[in-house]
Design a protein around this motif. Structure first.
Motif, PDB file in Angstrom:
ATOM      1  N   LEU A 452       3.258  -5.847   4.149  1.00  0.00           N
ATOM      2  CA  LEU A 452       1.829  -5.966   3.839  1.00  0.00           C
ATOM      3  C   LEU A 452       1.049  -4.823   4.491  1.00  0.00           C
ATOM      4  N   GLU A 453       1.367  -4.523   5.760  1.00  0.00           N
ATOM      5  CA  GLU A 453       0.706  -3.395   6.420  1.00  0.00           C
ATOM      6  C   GLU A 453       1.078  -2.077   5.739  1.00  0.00           C
ATOM      7  N   ALA A 454       2.335  -1.963   5.331  1.00  0.00           N
ATOM      8  CA  ALA A 454       2.758  -0.756   4.623  1.00  0.00           C
ATOM      9  C   ALA A 454       1.978  -0.607   3.325  1.00  0.00           C
ATOM     10  N   HIS A 455       1.781  -1.723   2.628  1.00  0.00           N
ATOM     11  CA  HIS A 455       1.023  -1.701   1.380  1.00  0.00           C
ATOM     12  C   HIS A 455      -0.407  -1.204   1.625  1.00  0.00           C
ATOM     13  N   TYR A 458      -0.208   2.645   2.314  1.00  0.00           N
ATOM     14  CA  TYR A 458       0.026   3.418   1.098  1.00  0.00           C
ATOM     15  C   TYR A 458      -1.208   3.424   0.188  1.00  0.00           C
ATOM     16  N   SER A 459      -1.845   2.264   0.038  1.00  0.00           N
ATOM     17  CA  SER A 459      -3.019   2.170  -0.842  1.00  0.00           C
ATOM     18  C   SER A 459      -4.136   3.087  -0.363  1.00  0.00           C
ATOM     19  N   SER A 460      -4.345   3.118   0.944  1.00  0.00           N
ATOM     20  CA  SER A 460      -5.392   3.970   1.504  1.00  0.00           C
ATOM     21  C   SER A 460      -5.076   5.445   1.292  1.00  0.00           C
ATOM     22  N   VAL A 461      -3.826   5.831   1.549  1.00  0.00           N
ATOM     23  CA  VAL A 461      -3.425   7.229   1.355  1.00  0.00           C
ATOM     24  C   VAL A 461      -3.519   7.608  -0.123  1.00  0.00           C
TER      25      VAL A 461
END
Length: 723
Positions: A452-455, A458-461
């Motif tokens: 979830l944190e990875a998601h 990635y979404s922000s980047v």
């Protein structure tokens, strides 16, 4: 040493006493030895033992071709070619006896300079000597086929010698290495292979001239002509992309030397110098221009060709093209660090070279050494330039990458978070280098199971990349690929599939249908189709990817074989076990040839073969296969490795189908206990094994014990205390 040899002290054929191991590679080992008959020191090259092949016809071919190639090598008499004194076979091992050279090969020379190029006079001198040796060997009708820095030795007196004539051809012929097209990639080294070698077409002496151009480019600039992270991208670079002119890396190089190197690197053999004598003539004309002293300089980093930005590696966070120390320091940045570099130019140049050496160590897979190098450079840069200087942060970023590759994701995450915070403060949240660090942090979060944190990362980047460089820039597509992968790990399969399909289509438009990144994303599409139970579509995807990879890299390249393995899984899921069995038999043979019988990927293919034998009702054969694979995995990987336990579970399945429930129960318990030790009592795989155990108890008529175990598993699955 091979089986039957005790290494140091071994006496070969009553004459050559092995004293010290001085080298090891894909073909075998090199030993310093004493020729007791003549009382001289020699080098003995021991090839891989013949017993590795189970095919006696191949063994005989090996022996005969070894004799032929060894005679050819022994007949060469030139000051620039290593002398071969003797050859033979001892205790199943083929060996060559060569002169013992007192010097360093060019790969070691470059390592000694810590990534700095050689002085121009040295480059010209080495080129002349190698050119003269090639002119001689080519006149004998002999092509080296694997010319590279490691095969060129500079002696302490300045003489230069080429090693291993005939050895590359021998390895190619008998399967130690193989061609790019036909039997896989390995004849030649990717950084020095000619386009015709890569394409699998006929090669002649001009292929050696191309490899010489690669060597000269590297010793003149400090880096190979296609200095990329991935073997595929290197090969595609040789085949399709013009090299960056050497003077763009090192402006003080003579124009004539640059022109010669670029001519040697022509894609079409007809556009290269047509023989080594021509090269020698052009080098003689250069000698006067190169007589003046030239100080080694740090190599400027070039921008990668557009096709190579963001080369993919299956499911890892793809390393950003902008990470390799391009000039940071935007004009708006100020502070103490911005004026310090001019105070320590010499020391900073040394650190830049050591930083490059760390990158090279990583490319060679020597991650611990690379980590130590980057940490040392980071500490010294921090002392000279300050903690927030971009070069300090670059070294810390590289250290994070090494930690990740060493399987230390928690430490890698701390490094990336530190670098991304500092870069965001200094460069801004949308700067490419800030985004690179944030994306690597997201990847590591995924590795740690924090999807979830990875998601969120990635979404922000991705939003920043779309805003700053556009939705179809390769870096943006790389981030979308990783986001799609992570969505799948969150169980959002339909969203993951839709995004991966979009990325595959975009990469096809931007990079081309055969680009490695495009194919990696298509493999992810195939995987998601399988998870969505759309096995026909998954099979079609994997077959197409395997076909493209076979054409580009050869049918036995590891990535081609990986796609074929996934196709086998799809066939099995579709109930086409006979087709899957045939595929896995061929896959096992190919993996054994290219990687060895004990390689994990060979064993994965054998596991798939055994599973499909079982599906066809051939349980005795399936059990034999599972036992063999489990035994090898236990020896190579350890008794509690997940792959070992998976093979043991397959053994238990076979015992059950053969009605041997007591034995099956014992093996299922062993698997469950191993999984509990490694994964914990409540892990889904552990609970699956406990259910298997309960099923065995039920089959043995021990219903009360089975029911108790079933209830215990159910309670743990529901988060309750076991009854």
């Amino acid at each position: 040493m091979a089986a039957g040899h005790n290494g140091s002290g071994t006496l070969i054929q009553g004459r050559y006493r092995l004293e010290e191991l001085i080298g090891r590679g894909g073909m075998g080992e090199v030993w310093k030895a004493l020729d007791e008959s003549l009382g001289r020191k020699v080098a003995v090259k021991c090839l891989k033992p013949l017993s590795l092949s189970t095919d006696t016809s191949v063994t005989e071919i090996l022996r005969e071709r070894f004799r032929r190639e060894a005679r050819v090598a022994a007949a060469l008499q030139h000051r620039g070619v290593t002398v071969v004194h003797d050859f033979g076979e001892y205790d199943g091992v083929l060996f060559l006896v060569m002169e013992l050279l007192d010097g360093r090969n060019l790969m070691q020379v470059l390592e000694d300079t810590r990534g700095h190029p050689l002085p121009v006079p040295d480059v010209v001198d080495i080129a002349e000597q190698v050119g003269a040796a090639l002119a001689y060997t080519h006149a004998q009708g002999i092509v080296h086929r694997d010319l590279k820095p490691a095969n060129i030795v500079r002696l302490t007196d300045g003489a230069v010698k080429i090693c291993d004539f005939g050895i590359a051809r021998l390895g190619h012929d008998i399967g130690f290495t193989s061609r790019l097209t036909g039997t896989g990639i390995a004849m030649g080294t990717p950084h020095y292979m000619s386009p015709e070698q890569i394409g699998g077409t006929e090669t002649d002496h001009r292929s050696d001239l191309y490899s010489l151009g690669c060597v000269l480019y590297e010793i003149a600039t400090g880096v190979p002509p296609f200095d990329l992270d991935d073997a595929w991208s290197v090969l595609v670079g040789h085949r399709d992309t013009p090299p960056v002119p050497p003077r763009a890396q090192r402006p003080e190089l003579p124009e004539e030397l640059e022109r010669l190197i670029l001519d040697l690197l022509a894609k079409d053999p007809d556009d290269r110098p047509q023989d080594a004598a021509d090269v020698g003539g052009r080098l003689k004309a250069l000698r006067g221009a190169a007589e003046g002293p030239t100080r080694p300089v740090a190599v400027a980093t070039r921008e990668l060709p557009s096709w190579a930005r963001g080369v993919a590696h299956a499911t890892r966070s793809l390393r950003p093209a902008n990470q390799l120390h391009h000039p940071y320091q935007p004009p708006e940045l100020t502070g103490a660090w911005s004026t310090r570099p001019s105070q320590y130019p010499e020391r900073l140049g040394v650190l830049a070279g050591r930083h490059s050496a760390g990158i090279s160590l990583g490319r060679l897979g020597r991650w611990q050494e690379a980590l130590d190098t980057h940490r040392t450079v980071a500490a010294e840069r921090e002392q000279l330039l300050g903690a927030d200087h971009p070069d300090t942060l670059t070294s810390q970023y590289e250290a994070g990458f090494c930690l990740n590759c060493l399987g230390r994701p928690e430490e890698a995450l701390r490094a990336y978070e530190h670098v991304s915070a500092a870069r965001q403060r200094l460069l801004g949240p949308d700067h490419p280098d800030t985004l690179a660090a944030r994306q690597e942090a997201a990847y590591v979060l995924g590795r740690l199971g924090r999807h979830l944190e990875a998601h969120q990362g990635y979404s922000s980047v991705l939003a920043a990349r779309e805003r700053t460089i556009g939705p179809e820039h390769p870096d943006t597509l790389r981030c979308r690929h990783n986001l799609a992968f992570n969505l799948g790990r969150l169980g959002r399969l339909e969203e993951s599939y839709a995004m991966a399909a979009d990325v595959a289509a975009a990469r096809t438009r931007v990079l081309g249908p055969a680009h490695p990144d495009t194919l990696v994303t298509r493999c992810e599409v195939g995987y998601l189709l399988g998870r969505l139970a759309r096995w026909d579509a998954a099979l079609e995807t994997y077959v197409q990817v395997a076909a493209v990879r076979a054409e580009a890299l050869g049918p036995e390249h590891p990535d081609t074989l990986a796609a074929r393995y996934e196709a086998g899984i799809s066939l099995g899921r579709l109930g086409r076990s006979a087709d899957a069995l045939e595929l896995y038999r061929a896959l096992v043979a190919a993996r054994t040839r290219t990687s060895g019988a004990g390689d994990p990927e060979t064993l994965r293919a054998r596991h798939g073969l055994g599973v499909n034998l079982g599906r066809l009702g051939r349980w005795e054969e399936a059990l034999t296969e599972a036992r063999d694979v489990a035994a090898i995995r236990e020896r190579v990987l350890g008794p509690d490795h997940p792959d070992t336990l998976t093979s043991k579970r397959e053994m238990a399945v076979g015992f059950g189908w053969l009605g041997r429930w007591s034995t099956a129960l014992s093996v299922y318990r062993e698997v469950a206990e191993g999984r509990e030790r490694v994964l914990g009592a409540a892990h889904p795989d552990t609970l699956t094994s406990r259910n298997d155990e309960a099923h065995c108890l039920e089959q043995l008529g021990r219903a009360v014990e089975a029911l108790t175990l079933y209830r215990s598993v159910a309670a743990q699955q529901n988060g309750l205390r076991p009854l």
